[in-house]
Write an enzyme that holds these catalytic residues in place. Structure first.
Site, short mmCIF file in Angstrom:
data_model
loop_
_atom_site.label_atom_id
_atom_site.label_comp_id
_atom_site.label_asym_id
_atom_site.label_seq_id
_atom_site.Cartn_x
_atom_site.Cartn_y
_atom_site.Cartn_z
N SER A 111 0.83 -1.22 0.00
CA SER A 111 0.00 0.00 0.00
C SER A 111 0.86 1.27 0.00
CB SER A 111 -0.97 0.00 1.18
OG SER A 111 -0.30 -0.26 2.39
N HIS B 161 -1.95 -8.82 2.21
CA HIS B 161 -1.61 -7.51 2.80
C HIS B 161 -2.72 -7.12 3.79
CE1 HIS B 161 0.38 -3.78 3.25
NE2 HIS B 161 -0.12 -3.10 2.24
N HIS C 47 6.72 -12.57 7.77
CA HIS C 47 6.79 -11.19 7.27
C HIS C 47 7.91 -11.10 6.25
CE1 HIS C 47 7.23 -6.81 7.24
NE2 HIS C 47 5.99 -6.80 7.69
N ARG D 237 4.58 -4.60 16.72
CA ARG D 237 3.17 -4.18 16.74
C ARG D 237 2.29 -5.29 17.31
NH1 ARG D 237 2.81 -2.61 10.54
NH2 ARG D 237 3.79 -4.65 10.51
N ASP E 48 -1.00 -8.49 12.15
CA ASP E 48 -2.36 -8.94 11.84
C ASP E 48 -2.81 -10.13 12.68
OD1 ASP E 48 -2.72 -7.06 9.76
OD2 ASP E 48 -1.41 -8.27 8.50
#
Ligand code: MLT
Length: 258
Positions: A65, A95, A141, A150, A196
């Protein structure tokens, strides 16, 4: 007929007025109709970690993105158009759609083997997924080689605010098992969870059950990072982007064909 209402999340909810004295998270959650201060605090965290801001992100801005937005912007396209292009990339399951994919996978797991299952049973389920040629969503990743920071901050938030939530417990149990299985598999460069793997748990807990809205929330956050990057691109006067390409002799040389 296309009506004004079609643009609204939760049909009939007013987007409301922006309160300039309040922050981004407060206004966004207020527009969505959420009053819970803990949800607002969670969204504050969410919007920060998914933004991918220059100098904030620890793993570059090369994701689909942010990079797409940069690419379109390099043609001096309008920032809105450039960001819209980035959002089309965000919609892919590898994504931005990944946090939804995680929830779908975890929900199926719960339906098939239930809650409070021993680690051995979880291991079996993970191997079944891999043996079907599928990936375990939320793990691995392209750049990171350890647990995504995160993921950690979301886990810390959950430990503080929802320690007994069954979905949080299950995701924590999976964290104990999946990296070992992926390491055993041998082909995976990074067996650790990414951002995620956790975010759906938090959104579900606070009542945002509409999974098909999750990529939009991700996009709201990423707009900050993409636009900040675009300001730098323009400030440095970066040139239009063009990848290197090969001609036929180049490919022949590459594969050492005569
Ligand atoms: C992201 O923040 O977009 C993800 O970590 C994906 C990536 O960086 O490749």
């Amino acid at each position: 007929m296309y009506t004004y209402k079609c643009n609204l999340f939760r049909e009939g909810t007013s987007v409301g007025a922006i309160d300039p004295k309040k922050d981004w998270s407060w206004n966004f959650t207020d527009m969505l109709g959420y009053e819970d201060p803990y949800f607002k605090e969670m969204m504050r965290l969410y919007l920060a970690i998914y933004s991918c801001c220059v100098g904030y992100n620890d793993h570059e801005g090369g994701n689909v993105s942010a990079h797409t937005c940069h690419l379109f912007g390099s043609a001096l396209s309008d920032p809105y158009l450039s960001f819209a292009a980035g959002m089309n990339g965000l919609a892919g399951p590898l994504h931005g759609l990944a946090n939804q994919e995680v929830l779908v996978w975890v929900t199926k797991l719960r339906e098939e083997i239930g809650d409070n299952v021993p680690p051995e049973k979880l291991r079996e389920y993970i191997w079944d997924t891999l043996n079907k040629g599928q990936v375990v969503p939320g793990y691995g990743h392209a750049v990171l080689r350890k647990t995504d920071p995160r993921y950690w901050v979301q886990r810390e938030f959950a430990q503080k605010h929802l320690p007994n939530d069954p979905l949080f417990k299950l995701v924590s149990e999976l964290f104990e098992v999946i990296p070992d299985v992926l390491t055993e598999l041998g082909k995976v460069k990074n067996p650790w969870p990414n951002v995620d793997a956790h975010s759906g748990v938090l959104l579900q807990y606070y009542g945002m059950k509409e999974m098909n809205y999750y990529t939009v929330v991700f996009g709201v956050s990423r707009s900050l990072g993409c636009m900040a990057s675009m300001i730098w691109d323009r400030a440095f006067g970066l040139p239009i982007e063009r990848p290197k390409s090969f001609d036929t002799p180049g490919y022949k040389k590459l594969v050492k064909a005569s």
